[in-house]
Structures are given as structure tokens and as C-alpha cells.
Design a protein around this motif. Sequence first.
Motif, mmCIF file in Angstrom:
data_model
loop_
_atom_site.group_PDB
_atom_site.id
_atom_site.type_symbol
_atom_site.label_atom_id
_atom_site.label_comp_id
_atom_site.label_asym_id
_atom_site.label_seq_id
_atom_site.Cartn_x
_atom_site.Cartn_y
_atom_site.Cartn_z
ATOM 1 N N GLN A 1 0.810 -1.222 0.000
ATOM 2 C CA GLN A 1 0.000 0.000 0.000
ATOM 3 C C GLN A 1 0.844 1.274 0.000
ATOM 4 N N ALA B 1 5.144 -2.488 13.283
ATOM 5 C CA ALA B 1 5.063 -1.422 12.281
ATOM 6 C C ALA B 1 6.456 -0.909 11.950
ATOM 7 N N SER C 1 5.176 5.442 6.835
ATOM 8 C CA SER C 1 5.004 4.376 7.816
ATOM 9 C C SER C 1 3.995 3.349 7.317
ATOM 10 N N TRP C 2 4.160 2.108 7.780
ATOM 11 C CA TRP C 2 3.232 1.045 7.401
ATOM 12 C C TRP C 2 3.236 -0.035 8.482
ATOM 13 N N PRO D 1 -1.774 0.127 12.278
ATOM 14 C CA PRO D 1 -1.936 1.552 12.573
ATOM 15 C C PRO D 1 -1.778 1.887 14.051
ATOM 16 N N ASP E 1 0.483 4.098 11.088
ATOM 17 C CA ASP E 1 -0.231 5.206 10.449
ATOM 18 C C ASP E 1 0.250 6.519 11.055
ATOM 19 N N SER E 2 1.003 7.284 10.276
ATOM 20 C CA SER E 2 1.523 8.572 10.758
ATOM 21 C C SER E 2 0.830 9.745 10.097
ATOM 22 N N SER E 3 -0.348 9.493 9.506
ATOM 23 C CA SER E 3 -1.036 10.538 8.738
ATOM 24 C C SER E 3 -1.396 11.760 9.580
ATOM 25 N N LYS E 4 -1.711 11.575 10.864
ATOM 26 C CA LYS E 4 -2.117 12.696 11.712
ATOM 27 C C LYS E 4 -0.983 13.692 11.965
ATOM 28 N N TRP F 1 4.112 9.655 17.348
ATOM 29 C CA TRP F 1 2.820 9.109 16.939
ATOM 30 C C TRP F 1 2.765 7.628 17.310
#
Length: 449
Positions: free
Chosen positions: A154, A171, A183-184, A187, A192-195, A225
Motif C-alpha cells: 500500500q 510497524a 510508515s506502514w 496503525p 499510520d503517521s497521517s495525523k 505518533w
Amino acid sequence: MASAEAPKLSINIALPSGSSLTLTASATSPVAELKTAAQEVLKVPFLQVISVKGQLLNAAETLEEAGIHQGDVLTAIVQEPRLAATRGAFAFWCCGSGVVTWGNPEIGGDSSGVQDQLKDVQSIEASATTFAALRSDGSVVSWGHPAAGGDSSQVQDQLKDVQQICAADYAFAAILKDGSVVSWGRPMYGGDSSKVAGLLKDVKHLAASKAAFAATLANGSVVTWGDDDYGGDSHEVTDQLKDVSEIQSTEAAFAAILADGSVVTWGDHHETFGSDSRAVQDQLRNVQQICGSSAAFAAQRPDGSVVTWGDPRFGGDSSEVRAQLRDVQKIYATGSAFAAILANGSVVAWGDPESGGDSFEVQDQLIDVKHIEASEGAFAALLADASVVSWGDAEFGGDSSGVLHQLIGVKEIKASDYSFAAILANGSLVSWGNEQNGGDSRNVRLQWL
């Protein structure tokens, strides 16, 4: 009429140092045979051969297929073998070559699904259940538990120009050339480092606890995170996290060394994993190194003394050996014990006796110790004479008596949670500990590297 015999080629092999050797081989001989002959003459276990055009030769091709001609001068690069380990599997590689794995197949011991991609590997990072290999072109190949980072499909289109990879338990996070982070994995474990993606700029270094990441930026600040209870939330100490030079972790807490040698800790809200250092804060000055067990920290000061905090059962209380902790050079940790190498090459251990905190039975053997590796419940010390001394829980590799006669000329040791593996000077492997989790390398073949 009999077919003509393949011509013999006289080939010069040069080393970067300037020395060289001449070998004679048939044009139909595999490149692998040429490599083996060169290794025997040079007395090195691994090397790569580069063609006159600067290309890495394929060991499976013949000299003729590889375009090698009479009088060609090839370049040989001596390789240093390396090891990485998940909780129960090992990966062996040489820089620029392929990878050999063994141990528990479900957590990285079986790399057959990606073996054709494991070329030109520069480094490998390991989480609890997964490996991630960084290749020379900056791309990443991962394998092991799919949901815990073993499947990076992904984010594969983002994993370009990768500079560094860091692993939490389930992770991964990678620093790209532009200083951003990908990151993968799971989460809630930091996958998940989207924030915080907007804050992850000019990242210079990454550290990880069991389920969170901490990124040090070029300006010395920190972005975190992942799971808040594992250090993913550092807002209470944000104003203190300035000029950070290094970050270490336990399972659920982080400790940052600042430029002035002071220490800032955060993480587990129950304060049982080393996140609360207030009781020793006045002692944490000019700190040079910090090491973490599962739930305690040990900090080395300039005078060679040690300050500990966290859960006493995990090495957070070193009062019984405080008088011995002088001239400490380096500190290592299992899950619940510490071992320190002193300037004279001896070792002082403390923490859970069953997990390596008591080295009494091997103390007279711990002389001229150069390096220590730690599994979850045992230590293995590499001595100046290239021999090994191990202690701690036998189920975690603390008993190496069964392979002691083989542990001669050891170059490197690596630990999984349950076992140890050693690379010898002749390029062979010796492992011990839990056989299902990497402790048995008898069937591992390295020659093709």
C-alpha cells in the motif's frame, strides 16, 4: 568429432587497496567458481566481483555469458556479513548481495516469496515479526507477518529514496531523502503517521517503543505518533524537547538526551515503564548513553557511573551493584536485566537473575569483553580472543555449551528474542537457543552470496 575444449582465460582481480591476483579459469566456468577461488586465495569469506564495465557479476552465469575476456581486470570488493533478527528468525546478508533467512517461517524465517527482489541489499531492519530490507536504489522489500509490516504494497510507491528504516513491534517507519516519513504496518502500533504527516519534515532520526515512534527533526525538536500509552503522545514534555541528540526506549516509554546532557522522559501514563524519571532527575546530568530494558532505563554518566530508574524487577534498581559500576563503557539490556562493560573489560550485571541479571557463574570468564548481545532473557559476550560467553535463561540462549567448540574466530553476534547467531571469520554460521526460533542454522547455506 569431439567438441573443442573451452578456452582458458587468465583473469586479473584487483582489490581497492591496490593489491591484485591472477586466476585461470575456463570460459564455461560459473562466476561463482571464480569468486570461490578468489576468496580462498584472499582468505576472506565473502566478496563481490565487478566487471570492467562496473557491473556486478551474476554468480550463476558463466564467464563467457558474463562477457569476461582474456586479460580482463575485475574488481573484488570484500564484504562484511551482517545479521538482523525478528522475535524468532534471522536474516543474513552482505552489503550489495542477496539475503539468507532461517527460523520461524511465520515471522520472517521464510523469504522465498520475495527472494527475487532481495538484490543489492544495503541494510535490514527487523520488527518483532517482520523484516524490511533497504536496497541500494532506496527501495524497500518487506516480508514476514503481512499485517505487521510484512506487506508494504500500500505504500510501495512512496518508498523511494529511503535513507533509514526504524521498527516498532508491528510497524515500520522510513525516512526519505527529502526528510519526510512513510510508515506502514498496524496503525495502532505506529503504522499510520497521517495525523502528524505535516509535522514530519527534515526528520533526521527515528526511534521506536513497542507501539509508537519518535522522530527527531533537524531543529532538535521531536514529533511522536502511535499508541499514547506507549509514548505516542509527548505533548506534556513538548516544551522540554529541544536540542535532542538521542532517543532510546523501553516497551512503553522514551528517554531523550538533550544537547546539554540532561534527560527528558515520557510515555506510559502508569509510570511503570521508565516514563517517570523525577526521582533521579538531579543525577541525570551530562548523560552520555541510555539503554532500556522492557520497563527500566540505565544512563551512563561521564565518570563511568550509572543511574537507573523504572521498574526494579526489570533492572530499574541498581543499588546492589552501584559500587561496582565504575568506569562503565557501554550498557546492554535483555527484557528485564542489564549488563555493563567496564573499562578493564569485565562485566557487571543486575536486574532479574533468571534473565541475565546474575553473571556469577561465568564471571571469571568475562575478561576482555568487547561487545554484548542480548536476547529477551540472556546475554552473549564477545571476548577479545573472538570467543563467546553466554549466561541467563537457557531457553533464551543463555546456555551455549552445546556449540562452544564451534565458537572460535567469532566476528559478530546477533540475538533474536529466543536465540543467538554468530558469524565466524571463515564465513560460517553458528546459532544456539530455541531451535524453532532461529537457534538451529545447521541447514543454512551461504555460498551463493
